[in-house]
Design a protein around this motif. Structure first.
Motif, mmCIF file in Angstrom:
data_model
loop_
_atom_site.group_PDB
_atom_site.id
_atom_site.type_symbol
_atom_site.label_atom_id
_atom_site.label_comp_id
_atom_site.label_asym_id
_atom_site.label_seq_id
_atom_site.Cartn_x
_atom_site.Cartn_y
_atom_site.Cartn_z
ATOM 1 N N PRO A 1 0.834 -1.206 0.000
ATOM 2 C CA PRO A 1 0.000 0.000 0.000
ATOM 3 C C PRO A 1 0.868 1.257 0.000
ATOM 4 C CG PRO A 1 0.079 -0.941 2.186
ATOM 5 C CD PRO A 1 0.784 -1.911 1.290
ATOM 6 N N THR A 2 0.243 2.390 -0.233
ATOM 7 C CA THR A 2 0.989 3.647 -0.354
ATOM 8 C C THR A 2 1.615 4.101 0.957
ATOM 9 O OG1 THR A 2 -1.064 4.885 -0.015
ATOM 10 C CG2 THR A 2 -0.416 4.437 -2.295
ATOM 11 N N ASN A 3 1.122 3.613 2.082
ATOM 12 C CA ASN A 3 1.691 4.025 3.365
ATOM 13 C C ASN A 3 2.901 3.192 3.760
ATOM 14 O OD1 ASN A 3 -0.392 1.980 3.651
ATOM 15 N ND2 ASN A 3 -0.055 2.104 5.859
ATOM 16 N N ALA A 4 3.330 2.268 2.896
ATOM 17 C CA ALA A 4 4.487 1.421 3.171
ATOM 18 C C ALA A 4 5.610 1.722 2.188
ATOM 19 C CB ALA A 4 4.102 -0.052 3.086
ATOM 20 N N GLU A 5 6.830 1.700 2.671
ATOM 21 C CA GLU A 5 7.994 1.878 1.807
ATOM 22 C C GLU A 5 9.086 0.895 2.216
ATOM 23 O OE1 GLU A 5 10.741 5.251 2.582
ATOM 24 O OE2 GLU A 5 9.183 5.952 3.980
#
Length: 378
Positions: free
Chosen positions: A47-51
């Motif tokens: 998801p976009t909140n993970a890097e």
């Protein structure tokens, strides 16, 4: 601002990364997740909140290491901590710098006793992912003892007998975590992989953490049951002396391994996490043969599966036709599909994510206590 979670992912095999991705998708969107791993190509979509922050491997040499200090003993509280490795210093420095700048709520370790202890030393609460195995050594115990909680990516029925009641109070069990446990329809799955509706199919599968099963042993098995079609997926260790019959084929790495499991009349497999969850979800007759892993991880997991009555266990592949026949007959006779399916929790990622959120909330209050694992409804 919501404090982020950190997550260290071991890059051997894919189970660690798949668990991480499942949890990432189940966490609230406002919870930033920073993942530290030596590879970024083993992850499903995040998801976009993970890097992902790529760090050097903690155990693979790059050529710049000193070679003069191997005589210095390793403390019993550490597993792999060679001296004179610049790559290890870079990895640890990257993580510690993030600890200081991000002030994380939790650091999830899947898995490294050294990273877990580093978090504790840096005053960051950590959650240790719990794996099967003989892990009573000082290194594992230090990681477990210092953890704010323990996350088990399997059902509580597969707990090892030596885990005592106090240990259990700190564990969140999540059977099926990280695996798509939806089971394809039998005939449709067979059509997709090119197996006839009336064929007796035996599937042999090994995961990505090792070299696979012996070609020679599988050839003996196929000859012992000539009326069945044997298909292997994953790695197979080639043997120069192997003589194979025509009813076995090796397909190597495949897309859609779940279709193969759903199509099988009997599964012979190692005891990797993803493999185990897929077979349990599909509730197939199952002969489990553990591969070598550090700390006898697969052997202890296979023992737990056999003790729960959901798999037939052999410590190694049968070495003769009559031994194969006994093992396959025992596997079919002891098959308990309902017991297998019961070990896959509904929505395990949501269970784990909710527990992590509650744990973080509790830890950062003035009065802290370890929350019990949550039950998430349908």
């Amino acid at each position: 601002m919501t404090q982020p979670f950190g997550y260290f992912v071991h890059h051997q095999g894919r189970g660690h990364a798949e668990r991480c991705a499942a949890i990432a998708h189940a966490l609230p969107s406002e919870r930033r997740l920073v993942i530290f791993c030596a590879r970024n190509d083993i992850f499903p979509t995040l998801p976009t909140n993970a890097e992902i922050v790529v760090v050097p491997s903690l155990f693979e040499a790059t050529g710049g290491e000193a070679t003069t200090m191997d005589h210095v003993p390793t403390p019993s509280t550490l597993h792999c901590a060679p001296l004179g490795w610049p790559s290890i210093r870079r990895a640890m420095a990257t993580i510690v710098a993030w600890f200081e700048s991000a002030d994380p709520a939790l650091m999830i370790c899947d898995v490294s006793a050294e990273i877990a202890q580093l978090a504790r030393i840096c005053s960051v609460p950590h959650v240790m992912v719990l794996q099967h195995g003989d892990r009573g050594d000082a290194g594992h115990q230090a990681a477990y003892d210092g953890a704010a909680g323990l996350l088990a990516p399997f059902h509580a029925a597969l707990a090892q007998p030596e885990w005592n009641a106090v240990f259990h109070t700190r564990i969140c069990f999540a059977g099926g975590l990280g695996v798509d446990t939806r089971v394809a329809e039998y005939e449709a799955a067979r059509q997709r992989i090119g197996v006839g509706a009336n064929e007796d199919m035996i599937l042999v599968m090994a995961g990505g953490g090792g070299n696979g099963f012996s070609q020679a042993a599988l050839g003996v098995g196929a000859r012992s049951r000539p009326g069945a079609r044997w298909i292997t997926i994953g790695p197979v260790e080639r043997d120069w002396h192997a003589t194979e019959p025509g009813n076995i084929e090796h397909r190597g790495w495949v897309d859609g391994a779940a279709d193969y499991v759903a199509s099988a009349d009997l599964v012979v497999s190692s005891a990797g996490n993803t493999t185990c969850q897929q077979v349990l979800a599909a509730s197939r007759p199952w002969l489990v043969v553990p591969e070598w892993r550090y700390f006898d991880e697969q052997h202890r997991k296979a023992e737990a599966l056999a003790a729960a009555g959901v798999a037939c266990l052999r410590p190694h592949l049968p070495s003769s036709a009559h031994a194969w026949q006994r093992a396959l007959d025992e596997t079919l006779a002891g098959h308990r599909p309902d017991a297998q399916r019961a070990l896959i929790d509904r929505r395990p990622a949501e269970i784990a994510a909710a527990w992590l959120e509650q744990l973080a909330t509790t830890l950062w209050r003035k009065t802290a206590e370890i929350p019990p694992a949550l039950t998430i409804g349908a």
